[in-house]
Design a protein around this motif. Structure first.
Motif, PDB file in Angstrom:
ATOM      1  N   GLY A  44       0.820  -1.209   0.000  1.00 32.67           N
ATOM      2  CA  GLY A  44       0.000   0.000   0.000  1.00 32.67           C
ATOM      3  C   GLY A  44       0.857   1.263   0.000  1.00 32.67           C
ATOM      4  N   ILE A  45       0.200   2.380  -0.256  1.00 29.64           N
ATOM      5  CA  ILE A  45       0.920   3.664  -0.295  1.00 29.64           C
ATOM      6  C   ILE A  45       0.255   4.640   0.677  1.00 29.64           C
ATOM      7  N   VAL A  46       1.097   5.334   1.470  1.00 26.31           N
ATOM      8  CA  VAL A  46       0.585   6.447   2.269  1.00 26.31           C
ATOM      9  C   VAL A  46       1.046   7.715   1.557  1.00 26.31           C
ATOM     10  N   GLY A  47       0.115   8.596   1.253  1.00 26.82           N
ATOM     11  CA  GLY A  47       0.473   9.814   0.515  1.00 26.82           C
ATOM     12  C   GLY A  47       0.108  11.064   1.295  1.00 26.82           C
ATOM     13  N   PHE A  48       0.869  12.119   1.065  1.00 26.06           N
ATOM     14  CA  PHE A  48       0.601  13.405   1.715  1.00 26.06           C
ATOM     15  C   PHE A  48       0.503  14.483   0.647  1.00 26.06           C
ATOM     16  N   ALA A  49      -0.583  15.268   0.682  1.00 30.44           N
ATOM     17  CA  ALA A  49      -0.707  16.359  -0.284  1.00 30.44           C
ATOM     18  C   ALA A  49       0.168  17.513   0.198  1.00 30.44           C
ATOM     19  N   PRO A  50       1.149  17.911  -0.605  1.00 25.58           N
ATOM     20  CA  PRO A  50       2.016  19.001  -0.137  1.00 25.58           C
ATOM     21  C   PRO A  50       1.298  20.337  -0.234  1.00 25.58           C
ATOM     22  N   PRO A  51       1.559  21.252   0.699  1.00 29.78           N
ATOM     23  CA  PRO A  51       0.925  22.561   0.581  1.00 29.78           C
ATOM     24  C   PRO A  51       1.507  23.307  -0.622  1.00 29.78           C
ATOM     25  N   GLY A  52       0.669  24.037  -1.339  1.00 29.72           N
ATOM     26  CA  GLY A  52       1.161  24.776  -2.503  1.00 29.72           C
ATOM     27  C   GLY A  52       0.779  26.235  -2.380  1.00 29.72           C
ATOM     28  N   GLU A  53       1.509  27.091  -3.094  1.00 27.24           N
ATOM     29  CA  GLU A  53       1.196  28.525  -3.004  1.00 27.24           C
ATOM     30  C   GLU A  53      -0.123  28.842  -3.682  1.00 27.24           C
ATOM     31  N   GLU A  54      -0.335  28.151  -4.829  1.00 30.34           N
ATOM     32  CA  GLU A  54      -1.532  28.422  -5.615  1.00 30.34           C
ATOM     33  C   GLU A  54      -2.724  27.701  -4.981  1.00 30.34           C
ATOM     34  N   SER A  55      -3.854  28.397  -4.819  1.00 31.18           N
ATOM     35  CA  SER A  55      -5.031  27.733  -4.257  1.00 31.18           C
ATOM     36  C   SER A  55      -5.801  27.031  -5.371  1.00 31.18           C
ATOM     37  N   LEU A  56      -5.985  25.731  -5.211  1.00 29.78           N
ATOM     38  CA  LEU A  56      -6.693  24.958  -6.241  1.00 29.78           C
ATOM     39  C   LEU A  56      -8.121  24.710  -5.771  1.00 29.78           C
ATOM     40  N   VAL A  57      -9.052  24.770  -6.730  1.00 29.22           N
ATOM     41  CA  VAL A  57     -10.453  24.499  -6.394  1.00 29.22           C
ATOM     42  C   VAL A  57     -10.929  23.386  -7.318  1.00 29.22           C
ATOM     43  N   GLY A  58     -11.136  22.217  -6.759  1.00 28.82           N
ATOM     44  CA  GLY A  58     -11.630  21.081  -7.545  1.00 28.82           C
ATOM     45  C   GLY A  58     -10.661  20.596  -8.599  1.00 28.82           C
ATOM     46  N   ALA A  59      -9.359  20.741  -8.361  1.00 29.54           N
ATOM     47  CA  ALA A  59      -8.376  20.265  -9.355  1.00 29.54           C
ATOM     48  C   ALA A  59      -8.277  18.749  -9.294  1.00 29.54           C
ATOM     49  N   GLN A  60      -8.182  18.107 -10.457  1.00 27.62           N
ATOM     50  CA  GLN A  60      -8.116  16.640 -10.470  1.00 27.62           C
ATOM     51  C   GLN A  60      -6.684  16.178 -10.212  1.00 27.62           C
TER      52      GLN A  60
END
Ligand SMILES: Nc1ncnc2c1ncn2[C@@H]1O[C@H](COP(=O)(O)OS(=O)(=O)O)[C@@H](OP(=O)(O)O)[C@H]1O
Length: 731
Positions: free
Chosen positions: A19-35
């Motif tokens: 299995g994989i444990v993943g972490f979404a890194p914080p980004g400068e750009e604010s994404l709304v509903g990005a795939q």
């Protein structure tokens, strides 16, 4: 990750069910509903969140319990949340928008999602905000357990002991009154319903009994009226620090007074547990304390915060010395002077933070066995300890499935070392490296009595010659001889290590004269001892290391001859060839001799172990042939390495002795003093078959040594090494 690597990783995960444990890194750009590329999963980033909840139906929850709502803001303002339109995704944790816009903050937003693997055959757990939030730290433990199919799982059992130190020690006005004792008993009873077998463990110094106000003395009486409802342990009678006693019999008399006090008041004396005031004498070890503890109290277990003295508390370890188990002790954030909530460092919020998912909570989550230290003063006044322990235990019960229990210290000790057998052996550090340790170490001891460099061997390479020649130097001093192992102390390997630091230091002369500038020790057995580099580095991290290398085949043969002369029956019954060719099914004594002949010669392997602790700049390699043929030059180079100035000129102190066939120490114009007949022995040359076999045997090790020497910046490769490698090619 590029396409090819990604495909390879996915294939690996599918094939081996990884299995994989993943972490979404914080980004400068604010994404709304990005795939998320390649997944039917969409993210919104840079959100502020509050009021976390867990999915009680998630199959991942094991240690973590869904609990209630963790009210309040989640730390940080850059959370990522997940939205999916595929049945493979199931939320594991939610939170709500932390905005004033009410239309916006009603829907739960998934901060952690589980991917069941129905989309691409790979199971995942994805975290939307790192591990800043305490609840997500628990979820990580459970995710690892789930994805590893239970193989990487922490046990759910946690044991807790709360020591109340100094139960009679304290200024008037800070001690327990009757009401406080009643509160202690009432809280203990409530905790007992959550922690099986829980009893507060009271530490006493009898001298201070009844030293309070009239009301406080009634509190002391009430403690004794309820003596059976608590467990007890002894401090020193007068609360004096044991390291201040140089005389063991004084220490024993002091302990005996406390024992008499205990007997007089019906306090149990056979628990086998004691704690030293201010941790003094436990680590760094004051041998007198261990001796007196054993003699007066039959102590078998103690605890300290000092081994090593570091935070967070959960990283502390245990060890056993003189059959006394030393367990790591935890702190709960309350100290002798923390008695009022408004004076708690950082305020009530800080204490609550530690309880509600912070340091104290995590100490219990990560430690199977917790021995907390508190003081009597924490139970009077605002009774902060009662609040702290009851709250943290309730919080643990609310958010985890941990099973809490308590047991007498002896049982805790036995369980601890069953869980951590690798901690049984102590690792002695240098008390002078930590100011706190210096404070609880005898003033009569000094770190000047430790060597500055070590001659580490291996055996039969000329270490005694080097030792003897170094001892002629006016600025260099060796250790004093040992009655058992002569010029060698052999501390870091074998049983001597358990004798402790005092024993080791007793081999080094104390004082400040010139010859003590460069104290050294040589023990040729250090070179290939598995534990030696770690132990040596823990005590002497700045030491320089000197090693001597010569043809490993020659070394093996010299060792064989040495054991024959020492009357080893195996060496005397078997030829050298049969020893070095002994199979793994041969009798053990023969295999042992084979190993002792062959193993030290795997030079690169052993040096790499030393180099995983010491830097290459701390290591000096002497060519054993050069030492034999030109010791003056060898010693000159060594002095340069050790930065000894002015350099001592050995040329008038060493002379070749044709009778001995070696360089010896000049005593006067006509005479030299050579090493004894056990060094530079006469024996027949090695048989050709063994020689060839050994050249082949050491080929890979010698090749690795050449590589290592080049990596270390050696400009020349010893002639014997070149010869050994050429001879192998020729045979
Ligand atoms: N100057 C001088 N005098 C005597 N011997 C010398 C000297 N220089 C090097 N050698 C070689 O040292 C070998 C013994 O090595 P060690 O002292 O390291 O042996 S031991 O491990 O301490 O037993 C010893 O090994 P053997 O020849 O097999 O006896 C010697 O070859």
């Amino acid at each position: 990750m590029d396409k090819w690597n990604r495909e390879l990783l996915d294939k690996y995960c599918r094939e081996y069910s990884v299995g994989i444990v993943g972490f979404a890194p914080p980004g400068e750009e604010s994404l709304v509903g990005a795939q998320l590329k390649g997944f039917p999963l969409f993210i919104h980033t840079n959100l502020r969140l509050k009021d976390a909840q867990l999915n009680a139906a998630s199959p991942i929850l094991r240690l973590t319990r869904a609990g209630e709502t963790a009210w309040g803001a989640l730390p940080g303002g850059d959370w990522t949340i997940f939205q999916a339109n595929h049945s493979t995704y199931e939320p594991l944790a939610w939170a709500h928008r932390n905005t004033l816009d009410f239309s916006n903050n009603r829907n739960p937003l998934a901060t952690v999602v589980q991917d069941h693997g129905r989309y691409d055959g790979i199971q995942r757990v994805l975290f939307g905000g790192g591990l800043r939030f305490w609840l997500h730290k628990l979820l990580l433990l459970d995710s690892i357990s789930y994805l590893s199919h239970g193989q990487l799982s922490l046990s759910l059992n946690r044991m807790i002991l709360v020591d109340v130190d100094d139960i009679f020690v304290g200024e008037k006005g800070t001690r327990l009154k009757k009401d406080d004792v009643l509160a202690l008993l009432a809280t203990q009873q409530r905790i007992q319903s959550l922690v099986t077998g829980f009893k507060f463990n009271l530490g006493f110094s009898g001298k201070y009994f009844h030293h309070g106000t009239f009301e406080e003395n009634l509190g002391d009486d009430m403690l004794l009226e309820n003596v059976d409802r608590f467990t007890w342990f002894s401090h020193m009678w007068n609360h004096q620090q044991p390291h201040l006693y140089e005389n063991v019999s004084h220490l024993q008399s002091d302990m005996a007074l406390n024992k008499q006090f205990a007997k007089k008041h019906g306090i149990p004396t056979a628990t086998g547990y004691s704690v030293s005031p201010h941790h003094s004498g436990v680590y760094p070890v004051h041998e007198g304390l261990y001796e007196a503890w054993k003699k007066v109290w039959s102590i078998k277990v103690t605890s300290t915060e000092e081994y090593p003295h570091l935070r967070p508390a959960r990283l502390r370890r245990g060890f056993i010395h003189r059959n006394i188990m030393v367990l790591p002790r935890q702190t709960c954030g309350l100290f002798t002077h923390t008695i009022f909530i408004e004076r708690y460092p950082g305020g009530r919020d800080k204490l609550d933070e530690s309880i509600q998912g912070g340091e104290l909570f995590q100490t219990i989550v990560y430690n199977p066995i917790n021995i907390f230290m508190t003081h009597m003063s924490n139970y009077g006044n605002d009774r902060l300890a009662l609040y702290t322990f009851e709250s943290v235990i309730k919080f643990i019960r609310c958010w985890t499935n941990l099973r809490l229990s308590s047991a007498p210290p002896l049982e805790l000790g036995e369980r601890y070392f069953q869980l951590y057998p690798e901690e049984l052996d102590p690792v002695w550090g240098n008390p002078c490296d930590d100011p706190r340790h210096q404070k609880i170490w005898s003033r009569n001891k000094t770190c000047d009595q430790l060597p500055r460099f070590l001659v580490i061997g291996p055996q039969k390479t000329g270490t005694t010659a080097l030792y003897t020649f170094l001892s002629i130097h006016p600025a260099i001093s060796s250790n004093l001889p040992s009655p058992d192992t002569f010029e060698e102390i052999q501390f870091f390997n074998g049983k001597n290590y358990y004798k402790g630091l005092d024993w080791y230091m007793s081999f080094f002369p104390a004082g400040k004269n010139e010859s003590l500038r460069f104290l050294f020790e040589k023990s040729a057995t250090y070179f290939d001892g598995d534990l030696v580099p770690r132990r040596a580095h823990a005590l002497l991290p700045k030491a320089e290391l000197i090693t001597i290398l010569l043809s490993p085949a020659r070394r093996a043969y010299s060792w064989y001859q040495h054991t024959r002369v020492h009357g080893d029956p195996v060496a005397n019954n078997y030829t050298f060839h049969s020893v070095i060719t002994a199979s793994d099914t041969a009798p053990k004594p023969l295999r042992d001799l084979r190993n002792r002949c062959l193993n030290p010669g795997k030079y690169a392997q052993h040096l790499e172990r030393w180099l995983s602790y010491y830097t290459p700049q701390q290591l000096h390699i002497i060519d054993g042939e050069q030492l034999r043929q030109n010791p003056v030059e060898t010693l000159h180079e060594l002095q340069r390495f050790l930065k000894i100035t002015p350099a001592f000129n050995y040329s008038s102190h060493l002379r070749y002795d044709p009778k001995k066939g070696f360089f010896c120490q000049v005593t006067n114009e006509d005479h030299t003093k050579c090493l004894g007949k056990s060094k530079g022995r006469q024996y027949p040359p090695m048989d050709d078959k063994s020689y060839k076999l050994l050249q082949r045997y050491y080929l890979s090790h010698n090749t690795a040594l050449v590589k290592l020497l080049k990596r270390l910046g050696s400009r020349t490769i010893p002639q014997w090494l070149k010869d050994d490698l050429t001879d192998t090619v020729m045979t």
